[in-house]
Each structure stands twice: as C-alpha cells, then as structure tokens.
Design an enzyme around this catalytic site. Sequence first.
Site, PDB file in Angstrom:
ATOM      1  N   SER A 188      13.505  -9.551  31.971  1.00  0.00           N
ATOM      2  CA  SER A 188      13.358 -10.828  31.265  1.00  0.00           C
ATOM      3  C   SER A 188      12.334 -10.720  30.151  1.00  0.00           C
ATOM      4  O   SER A 188      12.505 -11.299  29.059  1.00  0.00           O
ATOM      5  CB  SER A 188      12.946 -11.925  32.254  1.00  0.00           C
ATOM      6  OG  SER A 188      11.824 -11.523  33.018  1.00  0.00           O
ATOM      7  N   PHE A 203      12.566 -14.876  39.555  1.00  0.00           N
ATOM      8  CA  PHE A 203      13.808 -15.544  39.933  1.00  0.00           C
ATOM      9  C   PHE A 203      13.476 -16.863  40.611  1.00  0.00           C
ATOM     10  O   PHE A 203      12.701 -16.903  41.570  1.00  0.00           O
ATOM     11  CB  PHE A 203      14.620 -14.657  40.871  1.00  0.00           C
ATOM     12  CG  PHE A 203      16.087 -14.930  40.823  1.00  0.00           C
ATOM     13  CD1 PHE A 203      16.874 -14.407  39.812  1.00  0.00           C
ATOM     14  CD2 PHE A 203      16.686 -15.720  41.796  1.00  0.00           C
ATOM     15  CE1 PHE A 203      18.234 -14.660  39.765  1.00  0.00           C
ATOM     16  CE2 PHE A 203      18.043 -15.975  41.764  1.00  0.00           C
ATOM     17  CZ  PHE A 203      18.823 -15.448  40.739  1.00  0.00           C
ATOM     18  N   CYS A 245      14.633 -15.241  33.295  1.00  0.00           N
ATOM     19  CA  CYS A 245      14.119 -14.690  34.551  1.00  0.00           C
ATOM     20  C   CYS A 245      14.845 -13.410  34.927  1.00  0.00           C
ATOM     21  O   CYS A 245      15.974 -13.156  34.513  1.00  0.00           O
ATOM     22  CB  CYS A 245      14.278 -15.708  35.681  1.00  0.00           C
ATOM     23  SG  CYS A 245      15.996 -16.071  36.108  1.00  0.00           S
ATOM     24  N   CYS A 246      14.164 -12.603  35.709  1.00  0.00           N
ATOM     25  CA  CYS A 246      14.773 -11.499  36.451  1.00  0.00           C
ATOM     26  C   CYS A 246      14.160 -11.563  37.839  1.00  0.00           C
ATOM     27  O   CYS A 246      13.722 -12.636  38.260  1.00  0.00           O
ATOM     28  CB  CYS A 246      14.560 -10.161  35.758  1.00  0.00           C
ATOM     29  SG  CYS A 246      12.839  -9.753  35.399  1.00  0.00           S
ATOM     30  N   ALA A 247      14.108 -10.473  38.570  1.00  0.00           N
ATOM     31  CA  ALA A 247      13.552 -10.546  39.921  1.00  0.00           C
ATOM     32  C   ALA A 247      12.077 -10.936  39.895  1.00  0.00           C
ATOM     33  O   ALA A 247      11.663 -11.912  40.525  1.00  0.00           O
ATOM     34  CB  ALA A 247      13.751  -9.221  40.641  1.00  0.00           C
TER      35      ALA A 247
END
Length: 441
Positions: free
Chosen positions: A399, A327, A391-393
């Site tokens: 992602s 992220f 993106c993700c975390a």
Amino acid sequence: MVSSPAPTARAEPYGRVVVRAALWLAFLAPFFYLSYGFANWLASRRDEVGSIVFSWEHGIPFVAWTIVPYWSINLFYGLSLLLNNDRQGVDRLAGRYLTAQIVAVACFILFPLTATFVRPATTGLPGFLFAVLGGFDKPFNQAPSLHIALLVIIWDHWRHRLGGLLLALWHGWCFLIGASVLTTWQHHFIDIPTGALLGFFALWLFPRSGALPFSGFRLTSDVQARRLARFYALGAVLALAGVALGAFVCAVALFLLWPALALAIVALAYAGAGEKVFQKSVDGSITLASRVLLLPYRLGARANIWAWTRNLAPQVAIADGVFLGRFPTTREANGFGTVIDLAAELERPAAPDCRWISFPMIDLLPPPVSVQQQAAGALESARRDGTVLVCCALGFQRSAGVVAEWLVVTGRAKTSTLAREMLAALGRPVHLAEATDPVAS
C-alpha cells in the site's frame, strides 16, 4: 443520437454441451471402475491392511435406509456434467472429478486402510442397494473418502444454480449424503475431513470462472521470491513430516495435511504461480475453495498483522482525503468512501458499506509496474468521490508503494525519494525498494 446496446455474448448451443458431457462420462466411468477396482485388488493381496478408528465411532448406529442418499450421488454425478452453460463448465467440472479420483486412488494404493465394522443383514430396497454396492466395492478404500470429495464438488456445483426452498433442500440432502458414509458403516470418521480437503482442492484447482491457478506458470528468477518459496516449501515439508511421524501415535496428526497443503500452495505462488492461487476478485471476495484450503495460512497472516500493528494507529492521513493503513475491520472500512485493497491473501471483511476495489499483490515482492500504476490511478479517481483508505496486510509495503506512486504521478511529490520521505515522516514503518520515478504519459 442514441447508441444501440452492446451485443451480448451468444449462448453456446446446448447440444454441444451435452455431447461434451457424454464424452467425459464415457471416459470417467470406466476410468473410475478400473482404477478403483485395481486399488481394491492390490489392497486385497496385502497380508495386513490397517485401519484408523476412534473409540467413539463404535457408538454410530447403522441406519439401513441411508444407503438411498448414499447411492444418490451417482445420479447427481452425471446430471452435474449435463447441467452446464458451456463446454468450459463441463471441462472444469470433469477436471475436478478427475483430480479427486486420481488423488484418492493414489492414496488407496499407497496407504490402504480398511473399514472394520461388519454390517448386519438388510432386506428390501436397502438390502438390494447394499448387495449391489458389495459387488464392486471392497472395504479397503477409506481415506480420503472419494465419496465425500465428490460430494463437495457436486454440492458446490448445484448451490450456484439453485435458490430459495430448493437450495435449502439441496443442503439438507447433501448433509444426508455426507452422514450416510458413517451410518451405512462404509467409512470411518477420518475419511470425511480428508475427503473434504481433497474435494476443496479439486474445486480450487478448477475454479468455476477465471484463470486456473497455475495457468502460465513460469519459475521465477527473482531471488527474494525464490527464497520465500523455499521458506514456505520447508514449512509444508515439516508439516508432512509431522503427519508421517504423528500418525503412528495419534490419527489426529493427519489434520496437519491441511496446513501442509496451504503452505505448499503459497510456496507455489512465490515460485511463479503468482497471486492467482489466492483466487481473489476485484471486489475483494475470495472463492470458497481458497478460503477453506488456505485458512491455516490466513490465520497466520492475521496473527502477523496483530503482532506488527497492535501498537500502531490503524491508518494515517496522507493528503487530500487519502489514508494509508493495515487491512481494516468492517467498522474501520466503513469510515471511508473507498478502500483500495492490495492484499492478495486476505478477503474483504463482511458486509462493508464502502466501495471496495482490490488489486491483488503478493506480500514482500515488488508488484508489476502496470498493476501499481492502475491502483494509483484508481486511487486518484476514488479520491474525488470521498475519503480513500489504501491498505495491504500491514500497510508497510504494497500500500505504501501505491501511495508513493500516486504522490509522484499527481505532483504531490517531485521524486520517488521525496515520496518515501513523506511517508516515513508519518511515523509508520515503510519498506520500499529504490525505484525510478514514473514517467508521466
């Protein structure tokens, strides 16, 4: 040929809104006085009712005229129901009122507290208003302050409808209402944060728009989801235990109610409520109620991002202007034309210059196939207009799954296995379950 503009939705007749508001008021007012009075009566029959008072509170002055803003919340209570665009708005506001009243009165019955300050005699308008207040309000209903809970609800309702100078005046008046619970010696300090927490919970439970957080709830059959739900539920129980045990030593332990509620909400997300509990929209923004209630959880999520990715590059290039990463910060996001965001739990950073598209997914669970396919399609469309960050975390799973889907669908990888191998070869951890290859439509 010029096409005619699409028809706009017809406004609901305001008369129906007024009737719905009047019906709710006809129920809520008697319900409040009956339940509030019943809680007072029960507390008055106890041999002893405790109190939570910090020593510094004895320095709070009594300001008689602040009973005026204190009382004004009653006016805004009714006007807020009348000021709505449709009956759904009335119903959701009434749902917030009802939630605050039920939870607060239940606390007053189970854990009554008393106000310890004795107000001096007052005259004039303040004296009259204090006399009316004393006619039905006894000193036993303290934490959480229902007055503060309703103030949070009403403040939020009007801040979306006012602007400019009126909005600034509204914020100032609401501050006076909030401060008045102390300067009228009606409440002690601990009642304020607990009341605010209740108010934001009511706002979260009945958001202004979109689906209710528990609509369509169905207990999950997924083993991993159930395990995670139990994990977060255990965290909530431990936090509540800290409240129960710590409150005997120091009232500050009551602030553990905040992380307890946050963890309980996350547990329900994994149990079957899904990503709706995070209340994240397609542009990456999150409702104020969700930001407040889930702040303890999000702080933990941010710490987890730092712990897992501090020694990794924020992003890695995949192919043709597509990047995979954790992220981003605002500065990192502005280095791309588009950000495809898959982290349901995290809010878009402040004021990014890039285009932001969110497909909220819950961490550590396989996303719905349709959502992953939509995200992959949005990725391909956005790629044609410039660089894209998916993106993700952490950039390890959600992602990576969307990027793998995109690689296969666009023919950049012949199979899902090859797509996973391509991502793993970049030197970044990738955690993807085995999956069948998508079928081209």
